[in-house]
Scaffold this motif. Structure first.
Motif, PDB file in Angstrom:
ATOM      1  N   ARG A   1      82.405  58.336  40.653  1.00  0.00           N
ATOM      2  CA  ARG A   1      82.243  57.212  41.578  1.00  0.00           C
ATOM      3  C   ARG A   1      83.199  56.046  41.264  1.00  0.00           C
ATOM      4  NH1 ARG A   1      79.850  60.402  44.817  1.00  0.00           N
ATOM      5  NH2 ARG A   1      77.776  59.873  45.598  1.00  0.00           N
ATOM      6  N   LYS A   2      84.187  56.314  40.428  1.00  0.00           N
ATOM      7  CA  LYS A   2      85.246  55.332  40.114  1.00  0.00           C
ATOM      8  C   LYS A   2      84.718  54.021  39.552  1.00  0.00           C
ATOM      9  CE  LYS A   2      88.545  57.157  43.466  1.00  0.00           C
ATOM     10  NZ  LYS A   2      87.716  57.872  44.461  1.00  0.00           N
ATOM     11  N   ARG A   3      83.660  54.075  38.752  1.00  0.00           N
ATOM     12  CA  ARG A   3      83.110  52.840  38.176  1.00  0.00           C
ATOM     13  C   ARG A   3      83.625  52.588  36.754  1.00  0.00           C
ATOM     14  NH1 ARG A   3      81.176  53.406  43.290  1.00  0.00           N
ATOM     15  NH2 ARG A   3      79.696  51.757  43.833  1.00  0.00           N
ATOM     16  N   LEU A   4      84.555  53.414  36.266  1.00  0.00           N
ATOM     17  CA  LEU A   4      85.126  53.142  34.942  1.00  0.00           C
ATOM     18  C   LEU A   4      86.558  52.635  35.076  1.00  0.00           C
ATOM     19  CD1 LEU A   4      83.879  56.007  32.568  1.00  0.00           C
ATOM     20  CD2 LEU A   4      83.094  53.649  32.705  1.00  0.00           C
ATOM     21  N   VAL A   5      86.833  52.010  36.219  1.00  0.00           N
ATOM     22  CA  VAL A   5      88.208  51.560  36.488  1.00  0.00           C
ATOM     23  C   VAL A   5      88.703  50.495  35.516  1.00  0.00           C
ATOM     24  CG1 VAL A   5      88.384  52.161  38.925  1.00  0.00           C
ATOM     25  CG2 VAL A   5      87.237  50.051  38.266  1.00  0.00           C
ATOM     26  N   MET A   6      87.768  49.864  34.781  1.00  0.00           N
ATOM     27  CA  MET A   6      88.209  48.846  33.823  1.00  0.00           C
ATOM     28  C   MET A   6      88.829  49.458  32.570  1.00  0.00           C
ATOM     29  SD  MET A   6      85.013  49.783  33.443  1.00  0.00           S
ATOM     30  CE  MET A   6      83.793  48.795  34.319  1.00  0.00           C
ATOM     31  N   VAL A   7      88.653  50.756  32.384  1.00  0.00           N
ATOM     32  CA  VAL A   7      89.296  51.424  31.247  1.00  0.00           C
ATOM     33  C   VAL A   7      90.635  51.987  31.719  1.00  0.00           C
ATOM     34  CG1 VAL A   7      89.037  53.178  29.459  1.00  0.00           C
ATOM     35  CG2 VAL A   7      86.994  52.110  30.436  1.00  0.00           C
ATOM     36  N   ASP A  37      82.439  44.032  38.512  1.00  0.00           N
ATOM     37  CA  ASP A  37      82.328  42.822  37.716  1.00  0.00           C
ATOM     38  C   ASP A  37      81.970  43.252  36.298  1.00  0.00           C
ATOM     39  OD1 ASP A  37      81.398  40.633  36.370  1.00  0.00           O
ATOM     40  OD2 ASP A  37      80.164  39.888  38.018  1.00  0.00           O
ATOM     41  N   ASP A  38      82.811  42.949  35.319  1.00  0.00           N
ATOM     42  CA  ASP A  38      82.513  43.460  33.975  1.00  0.00           C
ATOM     43  C   ASP A  38      81.966  42.399  33.018  1.00  0.00           C
ATOM     44  OD1 ASP A  38      84.865  42.155  33.704  1.00  0.00           O
ATOM     45  OD2 ASP A  38      86.030  43.882  33.006  1.00  0.00           O
ATOM     46  N   ARG A  39      81.399  41.318  33.564  1.00  0.00           N
ATOM     47  CA  ARG A  39      80.783  40.330  32.663  1.00  0.00           C
ATOM     48  C   ARG A  39      79.612  40.938  31.887  1.00  0.00           C
ATOM     49  NH1 ARG A  39      78.900  35.696  36.458  1.00  0.00           N
ATOM     50  NH2 ARG A  39      78.737  37.496  37.830  1.00  0.00           N
ATOM     51  N   ALA A  40      78.820  41.774  32.569  1.00  0.00           N
ATOM     52  CA  ALA A  40      77.659  42.380  31.906  1.00  0.00           C
ATOM     53  C   ALA A  40      78.121  43.322  30.786  1.00  0.00           C
ATOM     54  CB  ALA A  40      76.822  43.146  32.918  1.00  0.00           C
ATOM     55  N   LEU A  41      79.204  44.021  31.037  1.00  0.00           N
ATOM     56  CA  LEU A  41      79.752  44.931  30.028  1.00  0.00           C
ATOM     57  C   LEU A  41      80.215  44.128  28.810  1.00  0.00           C
ATOM     58  CD1 LEU A  41      80.209  48.008  29.980  1.00  0.00           C
ATOM     59  CD2 LEU A  41      82.572  47.597  30.635  1.00  0.00           C
ATOM     60  N   LYS A  42      80.798  42.975  29.075  1.00  0.00           N
ATOM     61  CA  LYS A  42      81.262  42.108  27.979  1.00  0.00           C
ATOM     62  C   LYS A  42      80.070  41.549  27.196  1.00  0.00           C
ATOM     63  CE  LYS A  42      84.611  38.675  26.682  1.00  0.00           C
ATOM     64  NZ  LYS A  42      83.817  38.538  25.470  1.00  0.00           N
ATOM     65  N   LEU A  43      79.020  41.183  27.913  1.00  0.00           N
ATOM     66  CA  LEU A  43      77.792  40.719  27.242  1.00  0.00           C
ATOM     67  C   LEU A  43      77.270  41.802  26.294  1.00  0.00           C
ATOM     68  CD1 LEU A  43      75.383  38.610  27.077  1.00  0.00           C
ATOM     69  CD2 LEU A  43      74.295  39.958  28.869  1.00  0.00           C
ATOM     70  N   LEU A  44      77.271  43.049  26.792  1.00  0.00           N
ATOM     71  CA  LEU A  44      76.802  44.170  25.974  1.00  0.00           C
ATOM     72  C   LEU A  44      77.678  44.359  24.742  1.00  0.00           C
ATOM     73  CD1 LEU A  44      74.953  46.658  25.554  1.00  0.00           C
ATOM     74  CD2 LEU A  44      76.477  47.954  27.055  1.00  0.00           C
ATOM     75  N   LEU A  69      78.556  41.487  49.271  1.00  0.00           N
ATOM     76  CA  LEU A  69      77.327  42.137  48.806  1.00  0.00           C
ATOM     77  C   LEU A  69      77.412  42.487  47.324  1.00  0.00           C
ATOM     78  CD1 LEU A  69      76.573  44.465  51.823  1.00  0.00           C
ATOM     79  CD2 LEU A  69      75.097  42.641  50.966  1.00  0.00           C
ATOM     80  N   GLN A  70      78.577  43.001  46.935  1.00  0.00           N
ATOM     81  CA  GLN A  70      78.771  43.338  45.527  1.00  0.00           C
ATOM     82  C   GLN A  70      78.647  42.097  44.660  1.00  0.00           C
ATOM     83  OE1 GLN A  70      82.537  45.467  45.487  1.00  0.00           O
ATOM     84  NE2 GLN A  70      81.554  46.989  44.198  1.00  0.00           N
ATOM     85  N   LYS A  71      79.198  40.997  45.148  1.00  0.00           N
ATOM     86  CA  LYS A  71      79.142  39.750  44.369  1.00  0.00           C
ATOM     87  C   LYS A  71      77.682  39.307  44.190  1.00  0.00           C
ATOM     88  CE  LYS A  71      80.879  35.080  44.050  1.00  0.00           C
ATOM     89  NZ  LYS A  71      80.238  35.096  42.723  1.00  0.00           N
ATOM     90  N   ILE A  72      76.910  39.370  45.265  1.00  0.00           N
ATOM     91  CA  ILE A  72      75.485  39.010  45.174  1.00  0.00           C
ATOM     92  C   ILE A  72      74.775  39.900  44.149  1.00  0.00           C
ATOM     93  CG2 ILE A  72      73.284  39.021  46.430  1.00  0.00           C
ATOM     94  CD1 ILE A  72      74.951  38.370  48.988  1.00  0.00           C
ATOM     95  N   ALA A  73      75.035  41.205  44.256  1.00  0.00           N
ATOM     96  CA  ALA A  73      74.370  42.167  43.367  1.00  0.00           C
ATOM     97  C   ALA A  73      74.774  41.937  41.906  1.00  0.00           C
ATOM     98  CB  ALA A  73      74.702  43.594  43.793  1.00  0.00           C
ATOM     99  N   PHE A  74      76.080  41.813  41.675  1.00  0.00           N
ATOM    100  CA  PHE A  74      76.552  41.638  40.292  1.00  0.00           C
ATOM    101  C   PHE A  74      76.105  40.296  39.709  1.00  0.00           C
ATOM    102  CE2 PHE A  74      79.573  45.217  40.912  1.00  0.00           C
ATOM    103  CZ  PHE A  74      79.357  45.875  39.719  1.00  0.00           C
ATOM    104  N   LYS A  81      73.304  38.684  40.471  1.00  0.00           N
ATOM    105  CA  LYS A  81      71.870  38.840  40.161  1.00  0.00           C
ATOM    106  C   LYS A  81      71.688  39.669  38.887  1.00  0.00           C
ATOM    107  CE  LYS A  81      67.641  40.517  42.430  1.00  0.00           C
ATOM    108  NZ  LYS A  81      66.673  39.429  42.468  1.00  0.00           N
ATOM    109  N   PHE A  82      72.490  40.728  38.774  1.00  0.00           N
ATOM    110  CA  PHE A  82      72.450  41.614  37.609  1.00  0.00           C
ATOM    111  C   PHE A  82      72.804  40.840  36.337  1.00  0.00           C
ATOM    112  CE2 PHE A  82      75.011  44.983  35.219  1.00  0.00           C
ATOM    113  CZ  PHE A  82      73.914  45.702  34.769  1.00  0.00           C
ATOM    114  N   TYR A  83      73.891  40.086  36.405  1.00  0.00           N
ATOM    115  CA  TYR A  83      74.338  39.328  35.238  1.00  0.00           C
ATOM    116  C   TYR A  83      73.317  38.240  34.878  1.00  0.00           C
ATOM    117  CZ  TYR A  83      77.382  36.748  32.085  1.00  0.00           C
ATOM    118  OH  TYR A  83      77.919  36.114  30.977  1.00  0.00           O
ATOM    119  N   ASP A  84      72.803  37.552  35.889  1.00  0.00           N
ATOM    120  CA  ASP A  84      71.772  36.530  35.633  1.00  0.00           C
ATOM    121  C   ASP A  84      70.562  37.135  34.941  1.00  0.00           C
ATOM    122  OD1 ASP A  84      73.355  34.649  36.787  1.00  0.00           O
ATOM    123  OD2 ASP A  84      72.259  34.536  38.691  1.00  0.00           O
ATOM    124  N   THR A  85      70.165  38.335  35.391  1.00  0.00           N
ATOM    125  CA  THR A  85      69.029  39.020  34.761  1.00  0.00           C
ATOM    126  C   THR A  85      69.323  39.294  33.292  1.00  0.00           C
ATOM    127  OG1 THR A  85      68.504  40.095  36.860  1.00  0.00           O
ATOM    128  CG2 THR A  85      67.544  41.070  34.888  1.00  0.00           C
TER     129      THR A  85
END
Lengths: 201, 201
Positions: B172-178, A127-134, A64-69, A71-75
């Motif tokens: 919510r442990k979403r900064l685990v990449m740092v 998934d930190d691809r979106a963070l890297k894009l930013l 589920l996380q993979k689907i969500a991330f 879709k998020f990254y594609d957006t």
């Protein structure tokens, strides 16, 4: 359609059915309370059937996380067609908020709900691809505008935290003190202010 | 101790017991799934006993919110003893993060969990005294520093969204990449950056 092909489609449909009901259960009951048995009961199959598709609860959550991330990254990557890098950055902010408001369940799963996120095991992950894009976009804006005192990493986390804060306060109805007619204008002011303070030399 | 006094203490203890178990249930099961019956079962009393103390589930949730918001506001107002208004603002940010990390359950109840927040009914509500403290302090800093282009309302919501975003991503442990060793330094950089961009003329 051949038999093999039809079977493949049926498997895909079953897999999606499991994922849909699992997402609902994760969000309404919380990660800890959901079990394979509960998921199976909800679709009126035996747990053994669910195990044919996913080895355990974590695997379902991870899918589920993979689907969500994805879709998020594609957006967010639709912003890449914008040549002007500063406008591209604005677009990323806009697309982030739009994704959160149009997909509150995915957003919840990705960034809000309690879940055993573990980057080492890579089962539940961020998934930190979106963070890297930013951060790549911020670096490009700094370079193009000749901003030499900008800290790319700090600015990335500042903008992400801010945008996540705003999105999640809205999703969880914690901005009710701001009249609805006023909220769009307020958001615009805040984004403009960030813009002026961080991306003007 | 007289009989009346002892009875009062017993009532107080019972009330606290209900609140403690209700908080746990709200956070683990979600607002919608909790009922007076479930709360009563958890403390091995009848629902009728719970109804002697609270008229309904909303009243219990509301009492918990009041406790959380009072504690939150009391924490933030300790900043008022700091004369230098800019240092007071920094302290508010520090106390906010400290409150969130030391009281993640209250923080969750106040700002993260799904709940039927309704400012009109004033049953489930958001207490905005802390927000007012923040905006008053920002206005004072602007005035004292002679910052005339500052927008108090927009800055208030920007800082709150950012701080909430950061706090809730950590909770919510979403900064685990740092990497953990790196996170304190990163936070300091971000807060310093905000400071420099918004509160220096």
């Amino acid at each position: 359609m051949g038999i093999a092909e039809r079977k493949e489609l049926e498997k895909e449909a079953m897999r999606n059915k499991i994922l849909t009901v699992a997402m609902k259960l994760f969000l309404s009951e919380g990660y800890d309370k959901v079990s394979i048995r509960k998921i199976a009961e909800s679709i009126e199959y035996s747990p053994a059937t669910v195990y044919l598709y996913f080895k355990d609860k974590t695997a379902i959550f991870n899918s589920l996380q993979k689907i969500a991330f994805d879709k998020f990254y594609d957006t967010l990557t639709t912003s890449l067609k914008i040549k002007d890098v500063k406008k591209r950055l604005d677009k990323i902010g806009e697309l982030y908020m739009k994704f959160a408001f149009e997909n509150p369940e995915y957003y919840d799963l990705m960034f809000i709900m309690s879940a055993p996120i573990d980057p080492v095991k890579e089962e539940c992950y961020i998934d930190d691809r979106a963070l890297k894009l930013l951060s790549d976009t911020i670096a490009e804006v700094f370079e193009q505008k000749g901003i030499t005192n900008g800290d790319v990493e700090a600015t990335t986390f500042l903008l992400w935290s801010f945008t996540h804060g705003l999105a999640s306060l809205v999703i969880r109805k914690r901005l009710v003190m701001v009249p609805e007619a006023h909220i769009k204008g307020l958001f615009k002011k805040i984004f403009d202010m960030l813009d002026e303070r961080f991306f003007n030399k």
